[in-house]
Each structure stands twice: as C-alpha cells, then as structure tokens.
Design an enzyme around this catalytic site. Structure first.
Site, short mmCIF file in Angstrom:
data_model
loop_
_atom_site.label_atom_id
_atom_site.label_comp_id
_atom_site.label_asym_id
_atom_site.label_seq_id
_atom_site.Cartn_x
_atom_site.Cartn_y
_atom_site.Cartn_z
N HIS A 153 57.06 62.03 31.98
CA HIS A 153 56.43 61.83 30.67
C HIS A 153 56.54 60.27 30.36
CE1 HIS A 153 55.55 62.74 26.00
NE2 HIS A 153 56.42 61.60 26.15
N GLU A 154 57.96 60.04 30.43
CA GLU A 154 58.03 58.53 30.16
C GLU A 154 57.47 57.61 31.17
OE1 GLU A 154 59.39 57.83 27.41
OE2 GLU A 154 60.22 59.89 26.85
N HIS A 174 53.95 56.98 29.89
CA HIS A 174 53.76 55.86 28.91
C HIS A 174 53.84 54.51 29.61
CE1 HIS A 174 53.95 58.70 25.66
NE2 HIS A 174 55.11 58.84 25.35
N HIS A 211 50.24 59.45 23.72
CA HIS A 211 50.64 60.86 23.56
C HIS A 211 49.20 61.53 23.52
CE1 HIS A 211 55.00 60.37 22.09
NE2 HIS A 211 54.82 60.70 23.28
ZN LIG Z 1 56.40 60.43 24.47
#
Ligand SMILES: [Zn+2]
Length: 249
Positions: A103-104, A107, A113
């Site tokens: 997830h990171e 980014h 998101h």
């Molecule tokens: Zn996040």
C-alpha cells in the site's frame, strides 16, 4: 477543446511520476530488523513483476526514498524531488499484513487513496461526524481532482477491492459505527480495505500512470475506458508544471 483544468490535472499526474520510471529506495539495516528489510525488498520485487515502474536499491548519490522506522506507516504520494530524499515511514505494525508495505509503495509510485477519488461520493458516503477530526484530511478529495475526474481516475472504475481503499471503520470516533458506508451495499460484497495485494485495477493504475503500454492496463475491467482512448484524451496534452510536494497520506 482542451479544457484548462484537464491540462493542469495532467500536469499534476505527470509531476507525480518518478523519472525514468525508477524509484531508488534506501533500506538501512539497523533501522529495521532483517525480517522487515526482507519484506520491503519482497514487496519491491513483487511490484516490479507487475508494472514497468522499477523499485531499485538506491545509491547514496541519487534522490531516493529513505525508509525509516516509525510508530506508524506513511508515505508521500509520488516523486517529491525536494532535497536529497523523501521519507517512507514503516513501523513494526506495518508488517503485520503483507499488503501494508505494498500500500505504501503504491503511494510512493504516485497513487492516491481510492476513497478520495473525485467520484467517490457516488460509491461511498463519508460519515464525517464519526471520523476523528485530525484524520478528516485523509478523506478529503483534493480539489484539483474534482475538476478532471476522467483524467485522475485514469479511465478505470471505482474499486472497492483496491489496496488503497480504507476499511469502513478506519479512524472512527465510535468504533461500533462506520466512517464510510457503501451507497449500494449489494454492489460489492468483498472486503473493503483489504491489505493483501494490489487489485488488478491497482496494477492497471500504475501502468496507466507510467504509460506502461506493454503491461496490464485494465482494459478488460468492467467500466474501464480503453487505455488508448483514455490516453489520447488526457495524458498527451501539452503540460504545465506543478509541484506536488508534501501530499502526505
Ligand atoms: Zn495510505
């Protein structure tokens, strides 16, 4: 007619991208334990296998992502390019589920998101009164996105199964009640807020952002615009330059 806001948003998207589709990452032994270092490298390799964006080990000279230990998990979105490096914060809790590091890294790649897409109000209702005040910003749709939804959504459908979608009870005041509610609950019966692996649409998002034409682009996803159609209408515009520093998630 080319709408000014579309050009601006295209500039924002391009500004998020890492030069040469390469993300140099510095993971120092000693900051994290060896098992965590292993997990970070495994996540980098996994994403490398799915997209044309490459996470590589940084040299000291390069502008890079420096992984630091922290109490929480947090990344800036995309390539910031200010100073010598940008931080990626990964505390021990970020390794409890495989998908958190992924997830990171998404980014870092430049993805926001999923629940802050400009069209999210059609899919989820944000229960502002049950969200901690200091976390409201994590649910706000950036204003520049609202002006060009087709562009910033990358021509891909809203994805409840995204690795970048929050769960429905994240940052609640009353933990018995949700922070987001599905508008049409029958529409998606899977887990919202999964932290296992990138969805197919997540992979397609990275590949569309970096114009990885020979990788998976999500054309087969229900509701997706064909990549070439989307790209011709959006990313190929002449672009202005924007800085996106300090967008923190
Ligand atoms: Zn996040």
């Amino acid at each position: 007619m080319i709408v000014t806001s579309t050009i601006a948003a295209a500039g924002m998207l391009r500004a998020l991208r890492w030069p040469n589709a390469t993300v140099p990452v510095e993971v120092s032994e000693g900051v994290l334990n060896s098992s965590h270092v292993h997990d970070i490298h495994a996540a980098m390799h996994y994403l490398n296998s799915l997209t044309c964006l490459k996470f590589v080990n940084a040299t000291q000279q390069q502008y890079r992502v420096v992984v630091e230990s922290s109490t929480g998990c947090g990344s800036l979105v995309g390539h910031v390019g200010v100073g010598e490096y940008q931080k990626l914060l990964l505390g021990a809790s970020c390794f409890l589920q495989k998908g958190i590091v992924l997830h990171e890294l998404l980014h870092v790649a430049g993805l926001f998101h999923e629940h802050t897409r400009p069209d999210r109000d059609q899919y989820v209702r944000v229960v502002w009164t049950n969200i901690r005040k200091d976390k409201h910003k994590n649910f706000v749709v950036p204003s520049w996105m609202r002006k060009s939804p087709d562009l910033v959504n990358l021509g891909l459908p809203y994805d409840f199964g995204s690795l970048l979608h929050y769960g429905l009870k994240v940052f609640t005041i009353d933990q018995e009640r949700p922070s987001m509610v599905l508008r049409r609950p029958h529409e998606y019966t899977g887990l919202v807020g999964q932290r296992d692996a990138p969805s197919r649409a997540d992979v397609a998002r990275v590949n569309r952002l970096y114009e990885c034409w020979n990788h998976y682009l999500g054309d087969d996803l229900p509701g997706a615009k064909a990549y070439l159609v989307w790209q011709a209408a959006t990313l190929t515009h002449e672009l202005s330059h924007f800085h996106t520093s300090d967008i923190e998630i």
